[in-house]
Enzyme design. Structure first.
Site, mmCIF file in Angstrom:
data_model
loop_
_atom_site.group_PDB
_atom_site.id
_atom_site.type_symbol
_atom_site.label_atom_id
_atom_site.label_comp_id
_atom_site.label_asym_id
_atom_site.label_seq_id
_atom_site.Cartn_x
_atom_site.Cartn_y
_atom_site.Cartn_z
ATOM 1 N N SER A 33 -44.883 39.965 -97.988
ATOM 2 C CA SER A 33 -44.003 39.306 -97.016
ATOM 3 C C SER A 33 -43.640 40.262 -95.886
ATOM 4 C CB SER A 33 -42.727 38.832 -97.716
ATOM 5 O OG SER A 33 -42.125 39.911 -98.405
ATOM 6 N N ASN A 120 -34.096 41.942 -106.323
ATOM 7 C CA ASN A 120 -33.472 40.614 -106.241
ATOM 8 C C ASN A 120 -32.061 40.663 -105.631
ATOM 9 O OD1 ASN A 120 -35.802 39.814 -107.413
ATOM 10 N ND2 ASN A 120 -34.935 39.311 -109.418
ATOM 11 N N THR A 165 -22.810 3.036 -72.072
ATOM 12 C CA THR A 165 -22.986 2.725 -73.494
ATOM 13 C C THR A 165 -24.268 1.908 -73.522
ATOM 14 O OG1 THR A 165 -21.720 0.677 -73.346
ATOM 15 C CG2 THR A 165 -20.490 2.627 -74.014
ATOM 16 N N HIS A 166 -25.059 2.096 -74.551
ATOM 17 C CA HIS A 166 -26.384 1.448 -74.639
ATOM 18 C C HIS A 166 -27.254 1.795 -73.426
ATOM 19 C CE1 HIS A 166 -24.364 -1.205 -77.631
ATOM 20 N NE2 HIS A 166 -23.373 -1.165 -76.742
ATOM 21 N N SER A 287 -47.205 19.472 -61.436
ATOM 22 C CA SER A 287 -48.335 18.821 -62.095
ATOM 23 C C SER A 287 -49.614 19.318 -61.442
ATOM 24 C CB SER A 287 -48.209 17.302 -61.935
ATOM 25 O OG SER A 287 -49.487 16.710 -61.966
ATOM 26 N N LYS A 293 -44.974 16.228 -57.991
ATOM 27 C CA LYS A 293 -44.196 16.235 -59.235
ATOM 28 C C LYS A 293 -43.355 17.491 -59.431
ATOM 29 C CE LYS A 293 -44.208 13.667 -62.459
ATOM 30 N NZ LYS A 293 -45.251 13.175 -63.343
ATOM 31 N N ASN A 295 -41.418 18.577 -62.898
ATOM 32 C CA ASN A 295 -41.159 18.117 -64.264
ATOM 33 C C ASN A 295 -40.135 18.989 -64.988
ATOM 34 O OD1 ASN A 295 -43.154 16.124 -63.950
ATOM 35 N ND2 ASN A 295 -44.748 17.602 -64.492
ATOM 36 N N GLU A 300 -37.481 19.214 -71.796
ATOM 37 C CA GLU A 300 -38.320 18.495 -72.767
ATOM 38 C C GLU A 300 -38.598 19.357 -73.988
ATOM 39 O OE1 GLU A 300 -41.247 15.656 -70.351
ATOM 40 O OE2 GLU A 300 -41.112 17.649 -69.496
ATOM 41 N N TYR A 327 -33.938 34.220 -109.924
ATOM 42 C CA TYR A 327 -34.894 34.411 -108.832
ATOM 43 C C TYR A 327 -36.276 33.891 -109.199
ATOM 44 C CZ TYR A 327 -37.797 36.712 -105.324
ATOM 45 O OH TYR A 327 -38.685 36.959 -104.311
ATOM 46 N N GLN A 332 -39.035 33.823 -101.595
ATOM 47 C CA GLN A 332 -39.514 34.670 -100.507
ATOM 48 C C GLN A 332 -39.800 33.818 -99.262
ATOM 49 O OE1 GLN A 332 -42.019 38.271 -101.167
ATOM 50 N NE2 GLN A 332 -43.646 36.930 -100.433
ATOM 51 N N LYS A 335 -37.212 33.297 -95.703
ATOM 52 C CA LYS A 335 -36.992 34.008 -94.439
ATOM 53 C C LYS A 335 -37.696 33.397 -93.222
ATOM 54 C CE LYS A 335 -36.474 37.651 -97.382
ATOM 55 N NZ LYS A 335 -37.111 36.776 -98.321
HETATM 56 N N1 ARG Z 1 -40.035 40.121 -100.955
HETATM 57 C C1 ARG Z 1 -39.217 39.542 -101.958
HETATM 58 C C2 ARG Z 1 -38.449 38.360 -101.370
HETATM 59 O O1 ARG Z 1 -38.258 38.317 -100.214
HETATM 60 C C3 ARG Z 1 -38.262 40.547 -102.492
HETATM 61 C C4 ARG Z 1 -37.767 40.231 -103.883
HETATM 62 C C5 ARG Z 1 -38.836 40.430 -104.875
HETATM 63 N N2 ARG Z 1 -38.351 40.252 -106.193
HETATM 64 C C6 ARG Z 1 -39.167 40.102 -107.214
HETATM 65 N N3 ARG Z 1 -38.624 39.897 -108.375
HETATM 66 N N4 ARG Z 1 -40.468 40.052 -107.074
HETATM 67 O O2 ARG Z 1 -38.021 37.477 -102.086
#
Ligand code: ARG
Length: 472
Positions: A33, A120, A165-166, A287, A293, A295, A300, A327, A332, A335
């Protein structure tokens, strides 16, 4: 893709003790990760420093090892910030990269940092610290947008526009009043973020992998060092819930919906049939085929990005919904949506703030539409109630007949002659003309929270104080 076979002798240094061989290439790819959680480096180091100081204080590690660790972490932070840190995908994530580098930098003592800690509780801590910082920054960004809206509202406290309204012309309002509506919504968005920040502010550190630890740690000390209010009360909960991330994404998604509605209004307002506002070249594009144009692409995209923000929330809800305690590696995946939501929101807020500062209302077109659609019919009905004591329901009916008459004569209510009016209700007097213009209409709406220009000017001042903590 054909999965490669396990490579020989490359078991992970941090957890590979019982492994004979390293992971398949695809295992590394799905498991790592690092590219995402790199962004947690500052929080990871801050957490490690707090943990290390506590281990020393509790005599779990020696002072000299503690000093070496702290120095090493300082150097690593500088390496990362100057772009020379040797990130290595084999070390999976930011936590293990920093730890591996620490042992290169200070040697054996590095191995003592992870005493009484698991990745963890470490990752939960880092992530909470990151979200807390992100909330603080987002709060300032939203406040800046509120400031821009308030400034325009002050300028246009008396600029008449149609209220809908509407999407049908309803009653005249002022442009300032309309903009202040968003200031209120954004104020609640900030409130939701603040609630989230307050609720998440308990330290998971010291929860270990899931059960706590047998070392005599001081969780209150690390919590305090990192600015948390207290340590979390249950180790299983601490390492396995991501409700703080969900709550954050939910607040951001709601704010995104607010921005999207505003963006949609901008799109309508700049469209040719409306022409309520003008945006400069800075926030529009041309455009490739139609030279005339202009835009509203930024608006948007803000409208579209609300969909993406909603997606981050539903995505993480779906990740979490089936996970048994504690956990699981699924987590993971928490994030990417959070980082994406922050980046997306940062961009949207900057774009909307820019457009608000940039927009110039076309008072004449706004007024023209405000005058159409018999927008002061309610004022007429209110006059009948106030001046001749008619029950409102009956006044509504009489006004309907007057509107029908004006429609037949193709004129506005204020252009009906007194004779025409008296054919429908003979008690009408010329004082009725005092309530039929759009200016008179907005001026009369002096109830608290109403659109009268005096109210709007006062509301803008109050909003500046309430949301930005300052008087102009
Ligand atoms: N990269 C892991 C995460 O973001 C860190 C925690 C890993 N923990 C484990 N028991 N493998 O969740």
């Amino acid at each position: 893709m054909t999965p490669k076979r396990r490579k020989q002798n490359t078991a992970n240094a941090a957890w590979g003790g019982r492994f004979a061989a390293g992971p398949a290439a695809v295992m590394q790819q799905i498991n790592a990760s690092l590219e995402v959680d790199k962004r947690l480096y500052a929080q990871d180091i801050a957490g490690s420093l707090a943990h290390c100081a506590m281990l020393v204080r509790k005599r779990i590690i020696s002072r000299s090892d503690g000093n070496a660790i702290a120095r090493g972490l300082g150097r690593i932070r500088r390496e990362i910030e100057s772009g020379i840190f040797p990130f290595r995908i084999e070390h999976e994530d930011i936590h293990l990269n920093i730890e591996a580098r620490l042992s290169e930098v200070i040697g054996k003592a590095a191995g003592r940092l992870h005493t009484a800690r698991s990745r963890n509780d470490q990752v939960a801590t880092d992530f909470k610290l990151w979200v807390r910082d992100a909330i603080a920054t987002m709060d300032r960004q939203i406040a800046a947008l509120q400031g821009a809206l308030i400034t325009q509202a002050e300028r246009h406290a008396a600029t008449v526009m149609p209220g809908f309204t509407h999407l049908q012309v309803g009653q005249p309002v002022t442009f300032g009043h309309h903009l202040l509506a968003y200031v209120e919504m954004l104020g609640r968005d900030r409130g939701r973020l603040a609630d989230c920040s307050k609720r998440l502010n308990e330290s998971p550190l010291g929860s270990g992998a899931l059960a706590g630890t047998s070392f005599p740690i001081d969780r209150a000390m690390t919590a305090k060092a990192m600015g948390f209010d207290r340590p979390t009360a249950n180790s299983l909960d601490a390492v396995s819930d991501r409700d703080f991330a969900l709550e954050f994404l939910s607040a951001v998604a709601i704010a995104g919906v607010h921005l999207s509605r505003f963006a949609e209004e901008i799109i309508i307002w700049v469209s040719e049939p409306f022409r309520f506002i003008k945006l400069s070249d800075a926030y529009t594009t041309g455009s490739s085929m139609m030279p005339q144009k202009r835009n509203p692409d930024a608006a948007e995209l803000v409208r579209a990005k609300a969909g993406r923000l909603i997606g981050t929330l539903t995505g993480l809800l779906a990740v979490m919904k089936g996970l048994p305690l504690a956990y699981a590696k699924d987590m993971q995946e928490d994030k990417p949506p959070v980082f994406d939501a922050v980046d997306t929101m940062t961009l949207c807020l900057a774009a909307v703030t820019g457009m608000v500062q940039d927009m110039k209302p076309d008072k004449a077109s706004m007024k023209k539409v405000a005058m159409s659609g018999f927008s002061t019919a309610t004022d007429l009905a209110d006059w009948l109630v106030r001046k001749i004591g008619m029950p409102f329901r009956e006044a509504h009916h009489v006004t309907g007949a007057l509107v029908a008459r004006a429609e037949a004569l193709n004129c506005m209510l204020s252009e009906l002659s007194i004779e025409e009016m008296r054919k429908i209700e003979k008690r009408i007097t010329p004082s009725i003309f005092k309530v039929l213009t759009v200016e008179q209409s907005v001026e009369s709406r002096t109830s608290f929270g109403g659109t009268a220009p005096v109210n709007v000017a006062r509301a803008a001042t109050a909003a500046r104080k309430r949301f930005l903590g300052k008087v102009k």
